[in-house]
Scaffold this motif. Structure first.
Motif, PDB file in Angstrom:
ATOM      1  N   GLY A 158      -7.964  -3.095  -1.933  1.00  0.00           N
ATOM      2  CA  GLY A 158      -6.556  -3.462  -1.831  1.00  0.00           C
ATOM      3  C   GLY A 158      -6.107  -3.325  -0.394  1.00  0.00           C
ATOM      4  O   GLY A 158      -6.938  -3.182   0.519  1.00  0.00           O
ATOM      5  N   SER A 159      -4.816  -3.353  -0.156  1.00  0.00           N
ATOM      6  CA  SER A 159      -4.281  -3.286   1.198  1.00  0.00           C
ATOM      7  C   SER A 159      -3.289  -2.148   1.353  1.00  0.00           C
ATOM      8  O   SER A 159      -2.506  -1.863   0.452  1.00  0.00           O
ATOM      9  CB  SER A 159      -3.584  -4.597   1.565  1.00  0.00           C
ATOM     10  N   VAL A 259      -3.363  -3.873   5.995  1.00  0.00           N
ATOM     11  CA  VAL A 259      -4.765  -3.643   6.340  1.00  0.00           C
ATOM     12  C   VAL A 259      -5.583  -3.611   5.054  1.00  0.00           C
ATOM     13  O   VAL A 259      -5.370  -2.751   4.191  1.00  0.00           O
ATOM     14  CB  VAL A 259      -4.943  -2.319   7.113  1.00  0.00           C
ATOM     15  N   ALA A 260      -6.488  -4.564   4.912  1.00  0.00           N
ATOM     16  CA  ALA A 260      -7.351  -4.612   3.728  1.00  0.00           C
ATOM     17  C   ALA A 260      -8.398  -3.500   3.804  1.00  0.00           C
ATOM     18  O   ALA A 260      -9.005  -3.269   4.855  1.00  0.00           O
ATOM     19  CB  ALA A 260      -8.035  -5.971   3.631  1.00  0.00           C
ATOM     20  N   LEU A 261      -8.599  -2.809   2.698  1.00  0.00           N
ATOM     21  CA  LEU A 261      -9.580  -1.731   2.617  1.00  0.00           C
ATOM     22  C   LEU A 261     -10.670  -2.084   1.615  1.00  0.00           C
ATOM     23  O   LEU A 261     -10.401  -2.674   0.567  1.00  0.00           O
ATOM     24  CB  LEU A 261      -8.906  -0.422   2.204  1.00  0.00           C
ATOM     25  N   TYR A 262     -11.897  -1.685   1.939  1.00  0.00           N
ATOM     26  CA  TYR A 262     -13.056  -1.975   1.102  1.00  0.00           C
ATOM     27  C   TYR A 262     -13.796  -0.679   0.803  1.00  0.00           C
ATOM     28  O   TYR A 262     -13.716   0.298   1.551  1.00  0.00           O
ATOM     29  CB  TYR A 262     -14.011  -2.942   1.814  1.00  0.00           C
ATOM     30  N   TRP A 263     -14.504  -0.683  -0.301  1.00  0.00           N
ATOM     31  CA  TRP A 263     -15.381   0.427  -0.669  1.00  0.00           C
ATOM     32  C   TRP A 263     -16.816  -0.051  -0.475  1.00  0.00           C
ATOM     33  O   TRP A 263     -17.250  -1.005  -1.114  1.00  0.00           O
ATOM     34  CB  TRP A 263     -15.149   0.845  -2.106  1.00  0.00           C
ATOM     35  N   GLN A 264     -17.523   0.597   0.441  1.00  0.00           N
ATOM     36  CA  GLN A 264     -18.941   0.300   0.645  1.00  0.00           C
ATOM     37  C   GLN A 264     -19.748   1.523   0.232  1.00  0.00           C
ATOM     38  O   GLN A 264     -19.435   2.646   0.641  1.00  0.00           O
ATOM     39  CB  GLN A 264     -19.228  -0.043   2.108  1.00  0.00           C
ATOM     40  N   ALA A 265     -20.771   1.298  -0.582  1.00  0.00           N
ATOM     41  CA  ALA A 265     -21.607   2.400  -1.062  1.00  0.00           C
ATOM     42  C   ALA A 265     -23.050   1.926  -1.152  1.00  0.00           C
ATOM     43  O   ALA A 265     -23.323   0.729  -1.302  1.00  0.00           O
ATOM     44  CB  ALA A 265     -21.124   2.888  -2.429  1.00  0.00           C
ATOM     45  N   TRP A 266     -23.956   2.877  -1.055  1.00  0.00           N
ATOM     46  CA  TRP A 266     -25.370   2.545  -1.164  1.00  0.00           C
ATOM     47  C   TRP A 266     -25.659   1.821  -2.477  1.00  0.00           C
ATOM     48  O   TRP A 266     -25.096   2.162  -3.532  1.00  0.00           O
ATOM     49  CB  TRP A 266     -26.213   3.812  -1.123  1.00  0.00           C
ATOM     50  N   ALA A 284      -7.177   3.313  -6.109  1.00  0.00           N
ATOM     51  CA  ALA A 284      -6.751   2.160  -5.321  1.00  0.00           C
ATOM     52  C   ALA A 284      -5.925   1.197  -6.157  1.00  0.00           C
ATOM     53  O   ALA A 284      -4.898   0.682  -5.694  1.00  0.00           O
ATOM     54  CB  ALA A 284      -7.971   1.450  -4.739  1.00  0.00           C
ATOM     55  N   ILE A 285      -6.355   0.958  -7.384  1.00  0.00           N
ATOM     56  CA  ILE A 285      -5.611   0.046  -8.260  1.00  0.00           C
ATOM     57  C   ILE A 285      -4.213   0.579  -8.517  1.00  0.00           C
ATOM     58  O   ILE A 285      -3.233  -0.168  -8.563  1.00  0.00           O
ATOM     59  CB  ILE A 285      -6.372  -0.156  -9.584  1.00  0.00           C
ATOM     60  N   ASP A 286      -4.091   1.898  -8.661  1.00  0.00           N
ATOM     61  CA  ASP A 286      -2.793   2.503  -8.970  1.00  0.00           C
ATOM     62  C   ASP A 286      -1.817   2.436  -7.792  1.00  0.00           C
ATOM     63  O   ASP A 286      -0.603   2.346  -8.007  1.00  0.00           O
ATOM     64  CB  ASP A 286      -2.981   3.970  -9.375  1.00  0.00           C
ATOM     65  N   GLN A 287      -2.331   2.500  -6.554  1.00  0.00           N
ATOM     66  CA  GLN A 287      -1.419   2.708  -5.429  1.00  0.00           C
ATOM     67  C   GLN A 287      -1.473   1.663  -4.320  1.00  0.00           C
ATOM     68  O   GLN A 287      -0.465   1.446  -3.642  1.00  0.00           O
ATOM     69  CB  GLN A 287      -1.679   4.086  -4.808  1.00  0.00           C
ATOM     70  N   LEU A 288      -2.625   1.024  -4.104  1.00  0.00           N
ATOM     71  CA  LEU A 288      -2.696   0.043  -3.029  1.00  0.00           C
ATOM     72  C   LEU A 288      -2.116  -1.295  -3.464  1.00  0.00           C
ATOM     73  O   LEU A 288      -2.071  -1.618  -4.644  1.00  0.00           O
ATOM     74  CB  LEU A 288      -4.149  -0.155  -2.587  1.00  0.00           C
ATOM     75  N   ARG A 289      -1.684  -2.070  -2.492  1.00  0.00           N
ATOM     76  CA  ARG A 289      -1.242  -3.428  -2.768  1.00  0.00           C
ATOM     77  C   ARG A 289      -2.462  -4.316  -3.024  1.00  0.00           C
ATOM     78  O   ARG A 289      -3.531  -4.060  -2.469  1.00  0.00           O
ATOM     79  CB  ARG A 289      -0.464  -3.995  -1.571  1.00  0.00           C
ATOM     80  N   PRO A 290      -2.317  -5.346  -3.842  1.00  0.00           N
ATOM     81  CA  PRO A 290      -3.425  -6.294  -4.006  1.00  0.00           C
ATOM     82  C   PRO A 290      -3.798  -6.852  -2.639  1.00  0.00           C
ATOM     83  O   PRO A 290      -2.931  -7.220  -1.848  1.00  0.00           O
ATOM     84  CB  PRO A 290      -2.843  -7.375  -4.922  1.00  0.00           C
TER      85      PRO A 290
END
Length: 308
Positions: A158-159, A259-266, A284-290
């Protein structure tokens, strides 16, 4: 490769010195040194830069990443066999400080109930955190980089929206019928990596750098803006009533940066990684903007910004 040698590599890099690694592993510093030398001999390359703190070389970063994966799988296998009930697998994760101070907090509440994991947070700017994945320092990261690191999965969270605010008195001092005197009005920054304020000034074609105050603390940055020390870009999630009660004012109607945020994981079949990923996704779903995908040059917040 010898598992004990790999554990020594992780301990030296994480603890910063051979002595501290020895304390962690409950062996002598000489034993740690011998294990590192044996590992370096086996691969034919220097793996550790011997300084304070010790750091991994490029070759060492590759082995460090593998060593962390082995540790995680070892702990999960032991748990599956019923022999590792007291073995807490370390979960090194990078998160930008603005996120840690706001929407990421529910993840900490969930992690408090994980008796098989030890959360190890690395506070780093979202524009730089993917490098920690490349270096093998972390297993997952909140990042603004949409390009997956080799061997990692990436998903959009989300952003975060940032808005330019100031104390009412500060805005009055630098307001005129012709508009805001952006070149004269003091501005805040977290540290040298913090560019959000400068991006807004550049958009307004401000050539002269205004007086700039540096406050490298999450709560301190907000407190400094409230005190009138300077204006700053504040995450809307961090503003709990300041705009409504007049403690802070919006400097420019409807101005903001997302600012768009991403989750990167192994890309590793791990219950622990999947669990923290689910917790991050839920928060993130609860608080970030789409959010919408952004290019890697997306606005970046300072590396240790909003650190408590």
């Amino acid at each position: 490769m010898n598992l004990e040698h790999l554990k020594a590599l992780v301990a030296v890099v994480d603890e910063g010195t051979f002595e501290a690694a020895a304390d962690l592993l409950r062996v002598t510093p000489s034993a740690v040194s011998q294990r590192i030398k044996a590992l370096e001999t086996s691969v034919g390359q220097v793996l550790v830069r011997r300084r304070v703190p010790c750091t991994a070389t490029d070759a060492g970063a590759l082995l460090l990443r593998m060593a962390r994966q082995v540790q995680l799988l070892e702990a999960e296998t032991a748990a599956a066999l019923g022999t590792g009930s007291s073995l807490r697998a370390p979960l090194p994760v990078a998160v930008n400080a603005d996120s840690l101070a706001t929407w990421f907090l529910p993840v900490l509440h969930q992690a408090a109930g994980w008796e098989d994991s030890a959360l190890d947070l690395h506070v780093e700017d979202q524009g730089y955190s993917s490098q920690l994945l490349r270096d093998g320092a972390v297993m997952a990261a909140v990042t603004s980089d949409p390009v997956p690191v080799s061997g990692c999965r990436v998903e959009l969270l989300g952003s975060m929206r940032y808005i330019p605010v100031a104390a009412p008195g500060l805005r009055r001092r630098f307001s005129s019928p012709g508009g805001m005197d952006w070149a004269a009005m003091p501005v805040m920054k977290f540290n040298a990596k913090d560019t959000l304020q400068q991006q807004l000034l550049a958009a307004k074609s401000v050539q002269q750098a205004p007086p700039t105050h540096t406050v490298p603390s999450s709560q301190g940055f907000l407190a400094a803006v409230r005190a009138g020390l300077g204006w700053g870009m504040i995450p809307e999630l961090q503003l709990s009533g300041e705009l409504a009660d007049g403690a802070l004012v919006w400097l420019e109607e409807a101005a903001h940066q997302d600012v768009a945020l991403y989750w990167q994981a192994w890309s590793l079949d791990s219950n622990r990684l999947a669990r923290i990923g689910a917790a991050v996704r839920e928060a993130a779903i609860d608080q970030l903007r789409p959010g919408t995908r952004q290019e890697p040059s997306a606005p970046s917040r300072a590396g240790n910004r909003r650190q408590k």
